[in-house]
Motif scaffolding. Structure first.
Motif, PDB file in Angstrom:
ATOM      1  N   LEU A   2       0.863  -1.174   0.000  1.00 24.08           N
ATOM      2  CA  LEU A   2       0.000   0.000   0.000  1.00 24.08           C
ATOM      3  C   LEU A   2       0.909   1.236   0.000  1.00 24.08           C
ATOM      4  CD1 LEU A   2      -3.062   0.345   2.390  1.00 24.08           C
ATOM      5  CD2 LEU A   2      -1.712   2.280   1.665  1.00 24.08           C
ATOM      6  N   LYS A   3       0.656   2.149  -0.950  1.00 27.41           N
ATOM      7  CA  LYS A   3       1.567   3.286  -1.118  1.00 27.41           C
ATOM      8  C   LYS A   3       0.807   4.516  -1.588  1.00 27.41           C
ATOM      9  CE  LYS A   3       5.756   4.520  -3.757  1.00 27.41           C
ATOM     10  NZ  LYS A   3       6.729   4.010  -4.758  1.00 27.41           N
ATOM     11  N   LEU A   4       1.169   5.677  -1.035  1.00 30.67           N
ATOM     12  CA  LEU A   4       0.627   6.967  -1.473  1.00 30.67           C
ATOM     13  C   LEU A   4       1.739   7.800  -2.086  1.00 30.67           C
ATOM     14  CD1 LEU A   4      -1.593   7.972   1.595  1.00 30.67           C
ATOM     15  CD2 LEU A   4      -2.330   6.844  -0.517  1.00 30.67           C
ATOM     16  N   VAL A   7       0.035  12.947  -2.367  1.00 35.27           N
ATOM     17  CA  VAL A   7      -1.390  13.056  -2.042  1.00 35.27           C
ATOM     18  C   VAL A   7      -1.668  14.363  -1.300  1.00 35.27           C
ATOM     19  CG1 VAL A   7      -3.244  12.067  -0.635  1.00 35.27           C
ATOM     20  CG2 VAL A   7      -1.818  10.581  -2.065  1.00 35.27           C
ATOM     21  N   SER A  46      -8.560   8.377   4.133  1.00 36.73           N
ATOM     22  CA  SER A  46      -8.267   8.403   2.694  1.00 36.73           C
ATOM     23  C   SER A  46      -7.881   7.018   2.192  1.00 36.73           C
ATOM     24  CB  SER A  46      -7.136   9.394   2.399  1.00 36.73           C
ATOM     25  OG  SER A  46      -7.528  10.722   2.694  1.00 36.73           O
ATOM     26  N   LEU A  47      -7.244   6.234   3.052  1.00 35.83           N
ATOM     27  CA  LEU A  47      -6.839   4.886   2.657  1.00 35.83           C
ATOM     28  C   LEU A  47      -8.039   3.974   2.441  1.00 35.83           C
ATOM     29  CD1 LEU A  47      -3.816   4.367   5.086  1.00 35.83           C
ATOM     30  CD2 LEU A  47      -3.735   4.970   2.659  1.00 35.83           C
ATOM     31  N   TYR A  58      -2.726   6.456  -5.384  1.00 41.21           N
ATOM     32  CA  TYR A  58      -2.912   5.456  -4.338  1.00 41.21           C
ATOM     33  C   TYR A  58      -2.682   4.095  -4.972  1.00 41.21           C
ATOM     34  CZ  TYR A  58      -5.441   2.976  -0.527  1.00 41.21           C
ATOM     35  OH  TYR A  58      -5.807   2.152   0.506  1.00 41.21           O
ATOM     36  N   HIS A  59      -1.642   3.395  -4.531  1.00 36.88           N
ATOM     37  CA  HIS A  59      -1.316   2.068  -5.043  1.00 36.88           C
ATOM     38  C   HIS A  59      -1.683   1.015  -4.000  1.00 36.88           C
ATOM     39  CE1 HIS A  59       1.115   4.013  -8.186  1.00 36.88           C
ATOM     40  NE2 HIS A  59       1.639   4.745  -7.229  1.00 36.88           N
ATOM     41  N   THR A  64      -4.116   0.876  -9.032  1.00 39.10           N
ATOM     42  CA  THR A  64      -3.643   2.251  -8.856  1.00 39.10           C
ATOM     43  C   THR A  64      -4.804   3.206  -9.083  1.00 39.10           C
ATOM     44  OG1 THR A  64      -1.357   1.780  -9.521  1.00 39.10           O
ATOM     45  CG2 THR A  64      -2.098   4.062  -9.696  1.00 39.10           C
TER      46      THR A  64
END
Length: 247
Positions: A2-4, A7, A46-47, A58-59, A64
């Motif tokens: 999980l990656k931002l 943002v 947001s997640l 957002y991955h 994505t």
């Protein structure tokens, strides 16, 4: 994973999230801390797409999402089925027993057979120390017990990541300790968890990664040991204000 990336979330003139870039490792516990109004809950929400940032990427594994573009209901459901959210308030269904609170979503969303959902729910209630409360209604439980039911309910959906937004803030210290013990056990079992908390002792004991937010910016992300034993001046002031003794 999980990656931002880059943002941003803006409320009026307030930059709630300001160019946030962060990776949340799988099978690790990331703890988000910071002063009131720093953007902790906004980041967590947001997640789960309860908040929609204005832009950024957002991955989530192979998915994505571009926050600057419309997000389809299909993608929202795909993401939410892989994440579990536990809030400050327990949000249990008051008209359903504890057991039915835990089985409701697996049966109706995951389409599990009732017998399988019930068996899983009973095992999860035992895991959080509430095996004897299955047939009771939420109003008969203490706040700490209700929160542990909420945790069992989230786990029943078999999420890839679990999100906790100040899960003990509404509880007195004794009830808080019961919930924190459950979270510590989940962390020790290497569940993928992201926790917003005000409890620095808990954060120190459970975190694999610490994020410190202030005014929507990440001022620290990394090793908990360094965060607590070699803090910057700003983090030192924060820990002191939280009555945390730096050792």
């Amino acid at each position: 994973m999980l990656k931002l990336e880059h943002v941003n979330k803006i409320y009026g003139e307030r930059h709630a999230l300001n160019d946030v870039n962060i990776t949340f490792p799988e099978h690790k516990t990331t703890v988000i801390v910071g002063p009131s109004g720093s953007g902790k809950s906004t980041l967590l929400r947001s997640l789960n797409l309860l908040e929609r940032p204005e832009n950024g990427l957002y991955h989530f594994d192979d998915l994505t999402l571009d926050f600057s573009q419309p997000i389809s209901e299909k993608n929202v459901l795909q993401l939410r089925r892989q994440t579990g959210m536990v809030f400050q308030s327990f949000n249990l269904f008051p008209h359903l027993t504890v057991l039915k609170n835990v089985t409701e979503a697996p049966i109706h969303v995951l389409k599990q057979a009732p017998a399988i959902a019930t068996s899983t729910a009973k095992a999860l209630l035992a895991q959080v120390g509430l095996a004897d409360k299955a047939d009771q209604f939420p109003t008969a439980l203490s706040g700490g017990q209700q929160q542990r039911v909420a945790i069992a309910r989230a786990l029943a959906m078999k999420p890839k990541y679990m999100f906790f937004d100040e899960p003990t803030s509404a509880l007195d210290p004794e009830l808080e300790a019961d919930v924190l013990r459950v979270l510590l056990k989940l962390a020790q079992e290497h569940n993928s968890m992201i926790v917003v908390t005000h409890n620095m002792e808990f954060a120190k004991g459970v975190a694999d990664q610490i994020i410190f937010l202030e005014e929507g910016e990440i001022l620290y992300s990394g090793d908990p040991q360094t965060f607590f034993t070699e803090p910057t001046e700003r983090i030192h002031d924060f820990l002191s204000a939280m009555n945390f003794m730096i050792k």
